[in-house]
Design an enzyme around this catalytic site. Structure first.
Site, mmCIF file in Angstrom:
data_model
loop_
_atom_site.group_PDB
_atom_site.id
_atom_site.type_symbol
_atom_site.label_atom_id
_atom_site.label_comp_id
_atom_site.label_asym_id
_atom_site.label_seq_id
_atom_site.Cartn_x
_atom_site.Cartn_y
_atom_site.Cartn_z
ATOM 1 C CB CYS A 88 -0.916 -0.013 1.218
ATOM 2 S SG CYS A 88 -2.034 1.404 1.305
ATOM 3 C CB CYS A 238 -3.969 4.938 -5.855
ATOM 4 S SG CYS A 238 -3.823 3.135 -5.662
#
Length: 318
Positions: A88, A238
């Site tokens: 992530c 992201c």
């Protein structure tokens, strides 16, 4: 009463909750081995930490682990409202800022272990964080899928630490006020990919859907909308999605090695990216900012019917 110590932050608008103490012992091994134990034996702790009533669909959890490599600062396992994330980007930036706030990380270059490999990170003097992500690559270009209600949608399948389907086709401008329409559209794409048997490498589920379109503010960069597992859209640009997108751009000869790429998210926040050539694809570096928002203790009382979180079906977890 069981308790967990956590530190919350947000990276470009996307929240991260870092568990610093109180989690059950996962035994030895690297983050991949401990993730397997986490999933098998302690999944109810995942839902207790990030699901309602303590969390939300948007929160990404990060469990800090002692490192098993001598040059690593820490290990980490990322998770969300429905499962686990191999890597992530925004969460890693949040973890670095959290470790700094805890006095465990000084400005400079460091390494973090994740379930999909060890990544380099750099905490800059101005507080920004750079992440040297895992090698990213495009698996397949120009993949077409028939999406009910939307017709044929074409995109690329790429790996950036998670599997992405990336398309330039969008039903609406990439603005926050259109998030409901964009969420429904990207959810339909994900369902269509699974129905058609279209996967990442080795049959892996493509669990992130990304739309790219020119930024409407005229900044000369692409904006994105990313739907994550659990049907929450990424508030940040992201990090793994930016890595996957840069891999596609590099494969098409549209982004040169060392050239700066600015990726704008749905909130207008930005990540800066660049890459080096890798053995299979690219070695991306993503730079962004995170801010600490809370230090708190989560309380888990077995007398509480929702002690272990509210599941996706609206019922008590566990």
């Amino acid at each position: 009463m069981q308790t967990l110590d956590v530190i919350d932050s947000h990276t470009a608008g996307e929240p991260t909750r870092v568990v610093t103490a109180g989690f059950p012992d996962l035994g030895g091994g690297d983050p991949a081995a401990r993730l397997k134990r986490f999933r098998q034996d302690f999944d109810h702790w995942r839902s207790a930490i990030v699901c309602e009533p303590r969390g939300s669909d948007t929160v990404v959890g990060a469990l800090l682990l002692p490192p098993t490599e001598p040059d690593a600062a820490a290990g980490v396992i990322f998770f969300n409202n429905v499962g686990y994330l191999g890597m992530c980007g925004h969460g890693t930036i949040g973890v670095v800022r959290t470790l700094h706030a805890m006095g465990r990380l000084a400005p400079g270059q460091h390494r973090l272990q994740t379930p999909v490999g060890t990544v380099g990170v750099e905490l800059h003097g101005d507080g920004r964080v750079s992440v040297d992500n895992v090698e990213s690559y495009r698996l397949e270009a120009g993949v077409a899928v028939d999406v009910p209600g939307h017709g044929r949608v074409t995109g690329d399948i790429a790996w950036g630490g998670n599997w992405f389907f990336i398309t330039a086709q969008t039903p609406a401008p990439l603005l926050l006020r259109h998030q409901r329409e964009l969420t429904a559209y990207t959810e339909a794409i994900g369902d269509a990919l699974r129905a058609a048997g279209i996967t990442g490498a080795d049959g892996a589920d493509i669990d992130h859907i990304e739309i790219n379109a020119p930024a409407v503010n005229g900044g000369g960069v692409l904006a994105n909308f990313v739907l994550c597992p659990g049907l929450a859209y990424d508030r940040s640009p992201c990090g793994t999605g930016t890595s996957a997108k840069m891999a596609c751009l590099a494969a098409d000869g549209k982004l040169a090695e060392g050239e700066t790429w600015i990726q704008q998210g749905i909130l207008g926040t930005r990540f800066e990216g660049r890459y080096r050539r890798g053995a299979r694809g690219i070695l991306p570096r993503i730079t962004g900012e995170a801010h600490i928002t809370a230090r708190s203790q989560l309380c888990i009382d077995d007398a509480d019917p929702f002690a272990w979180g509210i599941g996706a079906n609206g019922e008590a977890a566990r």
